[in-house]
Scaffold this active site. Structure first.
Site, PDB file in Angstrom:
ATOM      1  N   GLN A  85       7.637   4.426   5.017  1.00 54.09           N
ATOM      2  CA  GLN A  85       8.029   4.087   3.650  1.00 54.09           C
ATOM      3  C   GLN A  85       7.565   5.242   2.766  1.00 54.09           C
ATOM      4  O   GLN A  85       6.361   5.457   2.599  1.00 54.09           O
ATOM      5  CB  GLN A  85       7.407   2.753   3.258  1.00 54.09           C
ATOM      6  CG  GLN A  85       7.985   1.600   4.094  1.00 54.09           C
ATOM      7  CD  GLN A  85       7.320   0.278   3.827  1.00 54.09           C
ATOM      8  OE1 GLN A  85       6.228   0.018   4.293  1.00 54.09           O
ATOM      9  NE2 GLN A  85       7.981  -0.568   3.075  1.00 54.09           N
ATOM     10  N   HIS A  96      -0.434   8.063   1.064  1.00 50.23           N
ATOM     11  CA  HIS A  96      -0.761   8.994   2.154  1.00 50.23           C
ATOM     12  C   HIS A  96       0.309   8.732   3.219  1.00 50.23           C
ATOM     13  O   HIS A  96       0.394   7.603   3.717  1.00 50.23           O
ATOM     14  CB  HIS A  96      -2.178   8.673   2.681  1.00 50.23           C
ATOM     15  CG  HIS A  96      -2.684   9.588   3.744  1.00 50.23           C
ATOM     16  ND1 HIS A  96      -4.040   9.705   4.035  1.00 50.23           N
ATOM     17  CD2 HIS A  96      -2.053  10.427   4.602  1.00 50.23           C
ATOM     18  CE1 HIS A  96      -4.198  10.571   5.012  1.00 50.23           C
ATOM     19  NE2 HIS A  96      -3.006  11.008   5.380  1.00 50.23           N
ATOM     20  N   HIS A  98       2.438   7.850   6.200  1.00 50.45           N
ATOM     21  CA  HIS A  98       2.056   7.194   7.468  1.00 50.45           C
ATOM     22  C   HIS A  98       3.269   6.585   8.132  1.00 50.45           C
ATOM     23  O   HIS A  98       4.154   6.066   7.466  1.00 50.45           O
ATOM     24  CB  HIS A  98       0.967   6.133   7.247  1.00 50.45           C
ATOM     25  CG  HIS A  98       1.303   5.129   6.200  1.00 50.45           C
ATOM     26  ND1 HIS A  98       1.189   5.396   4.846  1.00 50.45           N
ATOM     27  CD2 HIS A  98       1.775   3.863   6.288  1.00 50.45           C
ATOM     28  CE1 HIS A  98       1.549   4.329   4.158  1.00 50.45           C
ATOM     29  NE2 HIS A  98       1.928   3.375   5.009  1.00 50.45           N
ATOM     30  N   HIS A 100       4.544   3.686  10.577  1.00 57.46           N
ATOM     31  CA  HIS A 100       4.204   2.405  11.199  1.00 57.46           C
ATOM     32  C   HIS A 100       4.801   2.383  12.601  1.00 57.46           C
ATOM     33  O   HIS A 100       5.989   2.664  12.777  1.00 57.46           O
ATOM     34  CB  HIS A 100       4.841   1.238  10.441  1.00 57.46           C
ATOM     35  CG  HIS A 100       4.311   1.009   9.072  1.00 57.46           C
ATOM     36  ND1 HIS A 100       3.430   0.005   8.776  1.00 57.46           N
ATOM     37  CD2 HIS A 100       4.551   1.642   7.899  1.00 57.46           C
ATOM     38  CE1 HIS A 100       3.152   0.020   7.482  1.00 57.46           C
ATOM     39  NE2 HIS A 100       3.823   1.012   6.922  1.00 57.46           N
TER      40      HIS A 100
HETATM   41  W1  AMW Z   1       2.774   1.217   3.486  1.00 55.80           W
HETATM   42  O1  AMW Z   1       3.357  -0.125   2.680  1.00 55.80           O
HETATM   43  O2  AMW Z   1       1.874   2.034   2.398  1.00 55.80           O
HETATM   44  O3  AMW Z   1       4.028   1.888   4.347  1.00 55.80           O
HETATM   45  O4  AMW Z   1       1.702   0.556   4.686  1.00 55.80           O
HETATM   46  C1  AMW Z   1       0.313   0.506   4.545  1.00 55.80           C
HETATM   47  C2  AMW Z   1      -0.218  -0.013   5.856  1.00 55.80           C
HETATM   48  O5  AMW Z   1      -1.534   0.411   5.961  1.00 55.80           O
HETATM   49  C3  AMW Z   1      -0.212  -1.518   5.996  1.00 55.80           C
HETATM   50  O6  AMW Z   1       0.286  -1.862   7.271  1.00 55.80           O
HETATM   51  C4  AMW Z   1      -1.670  -1.883   5.856  1.00 55.80           C
HETATM   52  O7  AMW Z   1      -1.978  -3.016   6.619  1.00 55.80           O
HETATM   53  C5  AMW Z   1      -2.352  -0.642   6.371  1.00 55.80           C
HETATM   54  N1  AMW Z   1      -3.637  -0.300   5.761  1.00 55.80           N
HETATM   55  C6  AMW Z   1      -3.914  -0.173   4.453  1.00 55.80           C
HETATM   56  N2  AMW Z   1      -5.170   0.227   4.255  1.00 55.80           N
HETATM   57  C7  AMW Z   1      -5.705   0.371   5.467  1.00 55.80           C
HETATM   58  C8  AMW Z   1      -6.955   0.772   5.935  1.00 55.80           C
HETATM   59  N3  AMW Z   1      -7.923   1.097   5.089  1.00 55.80           N
HETATM   60  N4  AMW Z   1      -7.168   0.812   7.253  1.00 55.80           N
HETATM   61  C9  AMW Z   1      -6.184   0.504   8.107  1.00 55.80           C
HETATM   62  N5  AMW Z   1      -4.956   0.119   7.735  1.00 55.80           N
HETATM   63  C10 AMW Z   1      -4.727   0.048   6.436  1.00 55.80           C
END
Ligand code: AMW
Length: 173
Positions: A85, A96, A98, A100
């Site tokens: 996303q 940041h 990432h 999934h």
């Molecule tokens: W994103 O909507 O920004 O594409 O997804 C953020 C993802 O990061 C989510 O799946 C959430 O559960 C995960 N997440 C957020 N913060 C942390 C963290 N500190 N450690 C591990 N996973 C995290």
């Protein structure tokens, strides 16, 4: 176990990291939507995909490919959803980049499109928790899904780690 990485503004203890490459990390998820929902990210804290260098893009996606193969097997999946996303309007909650990696098993979601509201729901949950001041760490989503303890996350990361060649051993000593 002293080294701390960053996921956006959030410190990520080395115990939550299951894979290090020169430019990327594989980390377990604070609020996975299913077992076998993990994240791959560049080590460098960069919000948008367009800001990554070619080397970072290459490393991150090659890492995502390796991670996908391992988690699909380990969590007895039959398929994967690999999603990114890119930007808040697209549902990105942690600034940041990432990827999934979501392990899919038979019967999990009848409608594949439901997975996106599910990811968003988790993210809103975490933000709500943070704004309530209930969490001392993290930056995930927000609904009924319970955040995991560091111990639970460490157990998962420790189980995944031996499946990968590591760039550096940040877990010993
Ligand atoms: W994103 O909507 O920004 O594409 O997804 C953020 C993802 O990061 C989510 O799946 C959430 O559960 C995960 N997440 C957020 N913060 C942390 C963290 N500190 N450690 C591990 N996973 C995290």
């Amino acid at each position: 176990m002293g080294q701390v990485f960053k996921f956006g503004q959030w410190p990520i203890p080395a115990g939550e990291v299951f894979l290090t490459t020169k430019l990327s990390l594989g980390i377990v998820n604070y609020k996975p939507i299913v077992p076998g929902h993990v994240l791959v990210l560049p080590r460098r804290v960069v919000p948008r995909f367009s800001e990554l260098t070619s080397d970072e893009v290459k490393d991150m996606f090659l890492t995502a490919q390796k991670v996908g193969a391992v988690v699909e097997k380990e969590y007895k999946g039959e398929a994967l959803m690999i999603t990114l996303q890119d930007g808040a309007m697209a549902g990105q909650t942690v600034p940041h980049v990432h990827v999934h990696i979501i392990t899919r098993v038979k019967g999990d979601w009848t409608n594949n499109d439901e997975i996106y509201p599910e990811i968003d729901k988790k993210e809103r949950e975490m933000n709500a928790e943070l704004s309530k001041g209930e969490k001392d760490k993290k930056g995930v989503d927000n609904d009924e899904r319970k955040p995991r303890t560091l111990e639970e996350m460490t157990v998962e990361a420790t189980g995944l780690r031996p499946h990968f060649e590591q760039f550096e051993d940040v877990w010993s000593a």
